[in-house]
Design a protein around this motif. Structure first.
Motif, mmCIF file in Angstrom:
data_model
loop_
_atom_site.group_PDB
_atom_site.id
_atom_site.type_symbol
_atom_site.label_atom_id
_atom_site.label_comp_id
_atom_site.label_asym_id
_atom_site.label_seq_id
_atom_site.Cartn_x
_atom_site.Cartn_y
_atom_site.Cartn_z
ATOM 1 N N ASN A 243 1.423 7.554 -4.450
ATOM 2 C CA ASN A 243 0.798 8.678 -4.930
ATOM 3 C C ASN A 243 -0.283 9.327 -5.399
ATOM 4 O O ASN A 243 -0.302 10.388 -5.783
ATOM 5 C CB ASN A 243 0.498 7.026 -5.930
ATOM 6 N N ALA A 244 -1.089 8.517 -4.434
ATOM 7 C CA ALA A 244 -2.440 9.763 -3.881
ATOM 8 C C ALA A 244 -2.088 10.893 -3.095
ATOM 9 O O ALA A 244 -2.700 11.708 -3.831
ATOM 10 C CB ALA A 244 -3.167 8.913 -3.330
ATOM 11 N N GLY B 247 -4.983 5.929 -9.092
ATOM 12 C CA GLY B 247 -5.559 4.689 -9.016
ATOM 13 C C GLY B 247 -4.226 3.752 -9.595
ATOM 14 O O GLY B 247 -4.346 2.559 -10.081
ATOM 15 N N ALA B 248 -3.024 3.942 -9.851
ATOM 16 C CA ALA B 248 -2.028 2.998 -10.285
ATOM 17 C C ALA B 248 -1.848 2.148 -9.715
ATOM 18 O O ALA B 248 -1.410 2.317 -8.335
ATOM 19 C CB ALA B 248 -1.521 4.195 -10.899
ATOM 20 N N ALA B 249 -1.436 1.143 -10.339
ATOM 21 C CA ALA B 249 -0.457 -0.482 -9.458
ATOM 22 C C ALA B 249 0.533 -0.207 -9.779
ATOM 23 O O ALA B 249 1.319 -0.010 -10.617
ATOM 24 C CB ALA B 249 -1.636 -1.637 -10.210
ATOM 25 N N PHE B 250 1.096 -0.802 -8.297
ATOM 26 C CA PHE B 250 2.760 -1.246 -8.830
ATOM 27 C C PHE B 250 3.103 -2.391 -7.977
ATOM 28 O O PHE B 250 3.692 -3.118 -6.969
ATOM 29 C CB PHE B 250 2.875 -0.405 -7.506
ATOM 30 N N LEU C 270 5.369 8.252 -9.800
ATOM 31 C CA LEU C 270 4.243 9.208 -8.899
ATOM 32 C C LEU C 270 3.571 10.244 -8.970
ATOM 33 O O LEU C 270 4.106 10.499 -9.658
ATOM 34 C CB LEU C 270 4.931 8.906 -7.511
ATOM 35 N N GLY D 152 4.868 0.224 -12.076
ATOM 36 C CA GLY D 152 4.134 1.238 -12.307
ATOM 37 C C GLY D 152 4.728 2.596 -12.887
ATOM 38 O O GLY D 152 5.805 2.311 -12.939
ATOM 39 N N PRO E 109 0.604 2.933 -4.008
ATOM 40 C CA PRO E 109 -0.253 3.352 -3.534
ATOM 41 C C PRO E 109 -0.976 5.047 -3.067
ATOM 42 O O PRO E 109 -1.138 5.817 -3.664
ATOM 43 C CB PRO E 109 -0.905 2.094 -3.721
ATOM 44 N N ALA E 110 -0.436 5.369 -1.695
ATOM 45 C CA ALA E 110 -0.277 5.965 -0.781
ATOM 46 C C ALA E 110 0.360 6.997 -1.095
ATOM 47 O O ALA E 110 -0.500 8.378 -1.578
ATOM 48 C CB ALA E 110 -0.818 6.059 0.557
ATOM 49 N N ASP F 241 0.849 -0.515 0.175
ATOM 50 C CA ASP F 241 -0.401 -0.494 0.001
ATOM 51 C C ASP F 241 0.211 1.304 -0.242
ATOM 52 O O ASP F 241 0.381 2.493 0.263
ATOM 53 C CB ASP F 241 -0.799 -0.425 1.250
ATOM 54 N N ALA G 169 8.049 2.538 -9.050
ATOM 55 C CA ALA G 169 6.940 3.771 -9.498
ATOM 56 C C ALA G 169 7.886 5.068 -10.726
ATOM 57 O O ALA G 169 8.167 5.398 -10.557
ATOM 58 C CB ALA G 169 6.491 4.386 -8.682
#
Length: 352
Positions: free
Chosen positions: A213-214, A276-279, A271, A268, A210-211, A207, A245
Protein backbone atom coordinates in the motif's frame (compact mmCIF):
# COMPACT_ATOMS: atom_id res chain seq x y z
CA UNK A 1 16.75 -11.89 -27.89
CA UNK A 2 17.15 -8.10 -28.02
CA UNK A 3 20.90 -8.44 -28.51
CA UNK A 4 20.30 -10.81 -31.44
CA UNK A 5 18.01 -8.35 -33.20
CA UNK A 6 20.44 -5.49 -32.72
CA UNK A 7 23.33 -7.64 -33.99
CA UNK A 8 21.31 -8.63 -37.06
CA UNK A 9 20.55 -4.99 -37.89
CA UNK A 10 24.19 -4.01 -37.43
CA UNK A 11 25.33 -6.91 -39.60
CA UNK A 12 23.50 -5.43 -42.59
CA UNK A 13 24.56 -1.87 -41.81
CA UNK A 14 21.16 -0.95 -40.36
CA UNK A 15 22.13 -0.47 -36.76
CA UNK A 16 21.11 3.19 -36.68
CA UNK A 17 17.79 4.92 -37.16
CA UNK A 18 19.37 7.17 -39.77
CA UNK A 19 20.39 4.18 -41.90
CA UNK A 20 16.96 2.56 -41.59
CA UNK A 21 15.22 5.81 -42.51
CA UNK A 22 17.48 6.27 -45.54
CA UNK A 23 16.77 2.74 -46.79
CA UNK A 24 13.00 3.12 -46.40
CA UNK A 25 12.96 6.51 -48.12
CA UNK A 26 14.95 4.96 -50.98
CA UNK A 27 12.28 2.25 -51.20
CA UNK A 28 9.63 4.94 -51.60
CA UNK A 29 11.59 6.38 -54.53
CA UNK A 30 11.71 2.94 -56.13
CA UNK A 31 7.97 2.60 -55.52
CA UNK A 32 7.36 5.96 -57.21
CA UNK A 33 9.41 4.87 -60.23
CA UNK A 34 7.40 1.67 -60.41
CA UNK A 35 4.09 3.57 -60.16
CA UNK A 36 5.16 5.84 -63.04
CA UNK A 37 6.66 3.25 -65.39
CA UNK A 38 5.15 -0.07 -64.26
CA UNK A 39 1.74 0.88 -62.87
CA UNK A 40 0.10 -2.53 -63.46
CA UNK A 41 2.79 -4.17 -61.31
CA UNK A 42 3.36 -1.43 -58.70
CA UNK A 43 0.08 0.06 -57.39
CA UNK A 44 -0.02 3.19 -55.19
CA UNK A 45 -0.85 0.97 -52.20
CA UNK A 46 2.81 -0.10 -52.24
CA UNK A 47 3.49 3.01 -50.15
CA UNK A 48 1.33 1.60 -47.37
CA UNK A 49 3.50 -1.52 -47.17
CA UNK A 50 6.58 0.68 -46.74
CA UNK A 51 4.80 2.74 -44.07
CA UNK A 52 3.90 -0.42 -42.14
CA UNK A 53 7.53 -1.54 -42.30
CA UNK A 54 8.55 1.87 -40.99
CA UNK A 55 6.05 1.65 -38.12
CA UNK A 56 7.77 -1.56 -37.02
CA UNK A 57 11.38 -0.36 -37.39
CA UNK A 58 11.47 3.41 -36.92
CA UNK A 59 11.14 5.82 -34.06
CA UNK A 60 8.86 8.83 -34.26
CA UNK A 61 11.34 11.13 -35.98
CA UNK A 62 12.13 8.57 -38.68
CA UNK A 63 8.42 7.93 -39.24
CA UNK A 64 7.80 11.65 -39.76
CA UNK A 65 10.59 11.80 -42.36
CA UNK A 66 9.29 8.68 -44.13
CA UNK A 67 5.67 9.86 -44.20
CA UNK A 68 6.73 13.32 -45.39
CA UNK A 69 8.73 11.76 -48.24
CA UNK A 70 5.71 9.68 -49.29
CA UNK A 71 3.36 12.68 -49.11
CA UNK A 72 5.71 14.77 -51.30
CA UNK A 73 5.98 12.03 -53.92
CA UNK A 74 2.24 11.42 -53.86
CA UNK A 75 1.66 15.07 -54.72
CA UNK A 76 4.62 15.44 -57.11
CA UNK A 77 3.69 12.56 -59.42
CA UNK A 78 0.37 14.05 -60.65
CA UNK A 79 1.75 17.61 -60.62
CA UNK A 80 4.60 16.55 -62.91
CA UNK A 81 2.14 14.82 -65.24
CA UNK A 82 3.68 11.42 -64.57
CA UNK A 83 0.51 9.76 -63.37
CA UNK A 84 -2.86 10.27 -61.75
CA UNK A 85 -4.40 9.13 -58.48
CA UNK A 86 -8.09 8.87 -57.72
CA UNK A 87 -9.59 10.89 -54.83
CA UNK A 88 -10.09 7.61 -52.97
CA UNK A 89 -6.39 6.80 -53.27
CA UNK A 90 -5.47 10.21 -51.81
CA UNK A 91 -7.95 9.67 -48.98
CA UNK A 92 -6.66 6.17 -48.22
CA UNK A 93 -3.07 7.35 -48.16
CA UNK A 94 -3.93 10.25 -45.86
CA UNK A 95 -5.74 7.96 -43.42
CA UNK A 96 -2.82 5.50 -43.44
CA UNK A 97 -0.27 8.23 -42.70
CA UNK A 98 -2.38 9.73 -39.90
CA UNK A 99 -3.03 6.34 -38.30
CA UNK A 100 0.60 5.19 -38.42
CA UNK A 101 1.93 8.49 -37.08
CA UNK A 102 -0.57 8.26 -34.23
CA UNK A 103 0.58 4.70 -33.56
CA UNK A 104 4.24 5.78 -33.60
CA UNK A 105 3.51 8.65 -31.20
CA UNK A 106 1.75 6.26 -28.80
CA UNK A 107 4.71 3.87 -28.86
CA UNK A 108 7.07 6.78 -28.27
CA UNK A 109 5.15 7.77 -25.14
CA UNK A 110 5.44 4.19 -23.85
CA UNK A 111 9.15 4.09 -24.69
CA UNK A 112 8.68 1.35 -27.30
CA UNK A 113 10.93 2.44 -30.13
CA UNK A 114 11.32 0.27 -33.21
CA UNK A 115 11.59 -3.50 -33.36
CA UNK A 116 13.77 -3.80 -30.21
CA UNK A 117 11.07 -1.94 -28.32
CA UNK A 118 8.51 -4.58 -29.22
CA UNK A 119 10.84 -7.32 -28.02
CA UNK A 120 11.58 -5.39 -24.83
CA UNK A 121 7.91 -5.28 -23.86
CA UNK A 122 7.53 -8.99 -24.64
CA UNK A 123 10.52 -9.66 -22.40
CA UNK A 124 8.91 -7.60 -19.62
CA UNK A 125 5.67 -9.54 -20.05
CA UNK A 126 7.59 -12.78 -19.62
CA UNK A 127 9.18 -11.41 -16.47
CA UNK A 128 5.73 -10.55 -15.15
CA UNK A 129 4.69 -14.17 -15.65
CA UNK A 130 7.91 -15.36 -14.00
CA UNK A 131 6.98 -13.56 -10.76
CA UNK A 132 4.05 -15.95 -10.44
CA UNK A 133 6.03 -19.15 -10.89
CA UNK A 134 5.47 -21.28 -7.79
CA UNK A 135 8.59 -22.65 -6.06
CA UNK A 136 8.88 -26.43 -5.62
CA UNK A 137 6.41 -27.69 -3.02
CA UNK A 138 6.31 -30.78 -0.78
CA UNK A 139 4.44 -33.84 -1.99
CA UNK A 140 0.68 -33.44 -1.76
CA UNK A 141 0.62 -29.72 -2.50
CA UNK A 142 -0.22 -28.22 -5.87
CA UNK A 143 -0.82 -24.66 -7.08
CA UNK A 144 -2.54 -23.90 -10.39
CA UNK A 145 -2.93 -20.49 -11.98
CA UNK A 146 -4.96 -19.35 -14.97
CA UNK A 147 -4.87 -15.77 -16.25
CA UNK A 148 -6.89 -14.37 -19.14
CA UNK A 149 -6.48 -10.82 -20.42
CA UNK A 150 -9.37 -8.70 -21.66
CA UNK A 151 -10.07 -9.33 -25.35
CA UNK A 152 -6.98 -11.60 -25.43
CA UNK A 153 -4.59 -8.67 -25.31
CA UNK A 154 -0.93 -9.34 -24.63
CA UNK A 155 -1.09 -7.77 -21.18
CA UNK A 156 -3.33 -8.18 -18.18
CA UNK A 157 -3.96 -6.06 -15.11
CA UNK A 158 -4.17 -9.26 -13.02
CA UNK A 159 -0.99 -10.92 -11.83
CA UNK A 160 0.36 -13.32 -9.22
CA UNK A 161 3.50 -13.13 -7.09
CA UNK A 162 4.75 -16.07 -5.02
CA UNK A 163 7.57 -16.96 -2.66
CA UNK A 164 8.50 -19.36 0.13
CA UNK A 165 10.12 -18.47 3.42
CA UNK A 166 11.24 -20.15 6.64
CA UNK A 167 13.38 -22.62 4.68
CA UNK A 168 10.52 -23.47 2.34
CA UNK A 169 8.05 -24.38 5.08
CA UNK A 170 5.72 -21.45 4.37
CA UNK A 171 4.24 -20.60 0.98
CA UNK A 172 3.07 -17.06 0.25
CA UNK A 173 0.88 -16.11 -2.69
CA UNK A 174 -0.64 -12.77 -3.62
CA UNK A 175 -3.18 -12.23 -6.38
CA UNK A 176 -3.38 -8.61 -7.50
CA UNK A 177 -5.91 -6.83 -9.70
CA UNK A 178 -4.67 -3.46 -10.96
CA UNK A 179 -7.29 -0.85 -11.84
CA UNK A 180 -8.17 -0.80 -15.54
CA UNK A 181 -7.65 -3.61 -18.01
CA UNK A 182 -5.61 -4.71 -20.97
CA UNK A 183 -2.47 -2.87 -22.05
CA UNK A 184 -2.95 0.25 -19.92
CA UNK A 185 -3.31 -1.82 -16.75
CA UNK A 186 -0.58 -4.18 -17.97
CA UNK A 187 2.04 -1.42 -17.99
CA UNK A 188 1.26 -0.63 -14.35
CA UNK A 189 1.23 -4.35 -13.54
CA UNK A 190 4.77 -4.69 -14.86
CA UNK A 191 6.03 -2.07 -12.43
CA UNK A 192 3.94 -3.14 -9.45
CA UNK A 193 4.65 -6.85 -9.83
CA UNK A 194 8.38 -6.23 -9.74
CA UNK A 195 8.03 -4.33 -6.48
CA UNK A 196 5.71 -6.86 -4.86
CA UNK A 197 7.88 -9.78 -5.99
CA UNK A 198 10.70 -8.15 -4.02
CA UNK A 199 8.51 -7.78 -0.93
CA UNK A 200 6.70 -11.10 -0.71
CA UNK A 201 8.52 -13.65 1.37
CA UNK A 202 11.00 -11.03 2.59
CA UNK A 203 8.65 -9.39 5.08
CA UNK A 204 6.56 -10.96 7.83
CA UNK A 205 3.17 -11.87 6.35
CA UNK A 206 1.25 -9.13 8.27
CA UNK A 207 3.58 -6.47 6.81
CA UNK A 208 3.19 -7.40 3.14
CA UNK A 209 -0.03 -5.54 2.27
CA UNK A 210 0.88 -2.42 4.31
CA UNK A 211 4.22 -2.24 2.46
CA UNK A 212 2.48 -2.75 -0.89
CA UNK A 213 0.00 0.00 0.00
CA UNK A 214 2.80 2.42 0.88
CA UNK A 215 4.61 1.65 -2.37
CA UNK A 216 1.51 2.21 -4.50
CA UNK A 217 0.70 5.51 -2.76
CA UNK A 218 4.24 6.72 -3.47
CA UNK A 219 3.79 6.15 -7.23
CA UNK A 220 1.02 8.75 -7.44
CA UNK A 221 -0.55 7.17 -10.54
CA UNK A 222 -3.72 8.66 -11.96
CA UNK A 223 -5.41 5.27 -11.68
CA UNK A 224 -3.29 4.37 -8.72
CA UNK A 225 -5.19 1.64 -6.93
CA UNK A 226 -5.25 -2.14 -6.94
CA UNK A 227 -7.04 -4.85 -5.03
CA UNK A 228 -5.09 -7.77 -3.63
CA UNK A 229 -5.47 -10.91 -1.57
CA UNK A 230 -2.47 -12.39 0.24
CA UNK A 231 -2.26 -15.96 1.57
CA UNK A 232 0.42 -17.30 3.91
CA UNK A 233 0.23 -21.11 4.12
CA UNK A 234 2.09 -23.41 6.52
CA UNK A 235 2.73 -26.45 4.36
CA UNK A 236 3.23 -28.91 7.19
CA UNK A 237 -0.18 -28.32 8.77
CA UNK A 238 -2.32 -26.68 6.07
CA UNK A 239 -3.03 -23.71 8.34
CA UNK A 240 -3.24 -20.39 6.52
CA UNK A 241 -3.87 -16.71 7.05
CA UNK A 242 -5.60 -14.54 4.46
CA UNK A 243 -5.46 -10.76 4.29
CA UNK A 244 -7.42 -8.77 1.73
CA UNK A 245 -7.08 -5.27 0.30
CA UNK A 246 -10.48 -4.54 -1.21
CA UNK A 247 -10.49 -7.96 -2.86
CA UNK A 248 -13.24 -10.54 -3.23
CA UNK A 249 -13.39 -13.28 -0.57
CA UNK A 250 -11.57 -16.54 -1.35
CA UNK A 251 -13.58 -19.71 -1.87
CA UNK A 252 -12.74 -22.97 -0.10
CA UNK A 253 -13.82 -26.44 -1.18
CA UNK A 254 -14.01 -28.75 1.84
CA UNK A 255 -13.39 -32.24 0.54
CA UNK A 256 -14.84 -34.02 3.57
CA UNK A 257 -18.30 -32.42 3.42
CA UNK A 258 -18.31 -31.25 -0.20
CA UNK A 259 -19.18 -27.76 1.07
CA UNK A 260 -18.00 -24.80 -1.02
CA UNK A 261 -17.83 -21.84 1.33
CA UNK A 262 -16.48 -18.30 1.42
CA UNK A 263 -13.50 -17.33 3.56
CA UNK A 264 -14.71 -14.13 5.28
CA UNK A 265 -11.59 -12.07 4.56
CA UNK A 266 -13.03 -8.59 5.10
CA UNK A 267 -9.59 -6.98 5.22
CA UNK A 268 -8.97 -3.35 4.44
CA UNK A 269 -9.36 -0.90 1.55
CA UNK A 270 -7.79 -1.26 -1.89
CA UNK A 271 -4.08 -0.61 -2.17
CA UNK A 272 -3.10 2.96 -2.99
CA UNK A 273 -6.20 4.59 -1.49
CA UNK A 274 -5.58 5.26 2.20
CA UNK A 275 -2.25 5.87 3.92
CA UNK A 276 -1.68 3.76 7.01
CA UNK A 277 -4.55 1.39 6.20
CA UNK A 278 -4.81 -1.84 8.21
CA UNK A 279 -5.43 -5.25 6.66
CA UNK A 280 -6.54 -7.61 9.43
CA UNK A 281 -6.05 -11.29 8.56
CA UNK A 282 -8.35 -14.25 9.06
CA UNK A 283 -7.22 -17.82 9.59
CA UNK A 284 -8.26 -21.17 8.17
CA UNK A 285 -7.02 -24.64 7.40
CA UNK A 286 -6.72 -26.81 4.31
CA UNK A 287 -7.27 -30.46 5.13
CA UNK A 288 -6.39 -33.26 2.72
CA UNK A 289 -8.40 -32.93 -0.47
CA UNK A 290 -9.33 -29.29 0.19
CA UNK A 291 -8.87 -26.48 -2.33
CA UNK A 292 -8.58 -22.74 -1.74
CA UNK A 293 -9.50 -20.44 -4.67
CA UNK A 294 -8.32 -16.89 -5.22
CA UNK A 295 -9.91 -15.00 -8.11
CA UNK A 296 -10.43 -11.52 -9.53
CA UNK A 297 -13.69 -9.72 -10.17
CA UNK A 298 -13.51 -10.24 -13.94
CA UNK A 299 -14.35 -13.89 -13.31
CA UNK A 300 -17.62 -13.22 -11.48
CA UNK A 301 -18.71 -9.70 -12.42
CA UNK A 302 -20.93 -8.84 -15.38
CA UNK A 303 -22.06 -5.34 -16.42
CA UNK A 304 -25.29 -4.57 -14.59
CA UNK A 305 -25.20 -7.98 -12.89
CA UNK A 306 -25.24 -8.87 -9.21
CA UNK A 307 -21.75 -9.61 -7.90
CA UNK A 308 -23.08 -12.02 -5.27
CA UNK A 309 -24.82 -14.02 -7.99
CA UNK A 310 -21.54 -14.20 -9.88
CA UNK A 311 -19.77 -15.54 -6.79
CA UNK A 312 -22.56 -18.10 -6.27
CA UNK A 313 -22.15 -19.19 -9.89
CA UNK A 314 -18.43 -19.68 -9.29
CA UNK A 315 -19.13 -21.76 -6.18
CA UNK A 316 -21.48 -23.95 -8.17
CA UNK A 317 -18.85 -24.47 -10.87
CA UNK A 318 -16.24 -25.32 -8.23
CA UNK A 319 -18.54 -27.94 -6.75
CA UNK A 320 -19.20 -29.49 -10.15
CA UNK A 321 -15.66 -29.30 -11.55
CA UNK A 322 -13.24 -29.65 -8.63
CA UNK A 323 -15.07 -31.90 -6.18
CA UNK A 324 -14.20 -34.93 -8.35
CA UNK A 325 -10.50 -34.07 -8.11
CA UNK A 326 -10.09 -34.19 -11.90
CA UNK A 327 -10.84 -30.59 -12.95
CA UNK A 328 -8.29 -27.78 -12.95
CA UNK A 329 -8.12 -23.98 -13.04
CA UNK A 330 -8.62 -23.79 -16.81
CA UNK A 331 -11.74 -25.94 -16.52
CA UNK A 332 -13.20 -23.61 -13.89
CA UNK A 333 -12.64 -20.51 -16.01
CA UNK A 334 -14.16 -22.22 -19.04
CA UNK A 335 -17.24 -23.35 -17.13
CA UNK A 336 -17.85 -20.03 -15.40
CA UNK A 337 -18.24 -18.49 -18.85
CA UNK A 338 -17.21 -14.95 -17.92
CA UNK A 339 -17.07 -12.48 -20.81
CA UNK A 340 -13.81 -11.30 -22.33
CA UNK A 341 -14.41 -7.64 -21.55
CA UNK A 342 -12.28 -7.77 -18.39
CA UNK A 343 -9.12 -9.45 -17.17
CA UNK A 344 -9.73 -12.74 -15.33
CA UNK A 345 -7.47 -14.64 -12.98
CA UNK A 346 -7.82 -17.74 -10.84
CA UNK A 347 -5.39 -19.40 -8.41
CA UNK A 348 -6.02 -22.84 -6.89
CA UNK A 349 -4.14 -24.03 -3.80
CA UNK A 350 -4.80 -27.77 -3.53
CA UNK A 351 -3.82 -30.22 -0.83
CA UNK A 352 -3.78 -33.81 -1.95
Amino acid sequence: MLDRVRACLRRYGLGSQQALTTVLVALTLLASAGIVWARPWVPPSTFILIELLGAFLLRMRGMVVLCAAIAVQFVAIPLAGLGEFTPGTFLLQGIAIAALLSFAAHRERLGLQGAPGELMIVDLRDRLAAHGVVPPLPDGWRVETALRSAHREAFSGDFVVTATRSAGSVLEIALVDVSGKGQDAGVRSLQLSGALAGLIGQLPAPDFLPAANAYLLAQDWEEGFATAVHVSLILATGEYTVASAGHLPPVQLHAGSGLVGLVPAGGGPALGVLAGAAFPPVTGRLDRGDTLLLYTDGLVETPGGDLDLGIDRLRGVVEGVLSTGRGDADDVIARVGAGEGDDRALVLLRRG
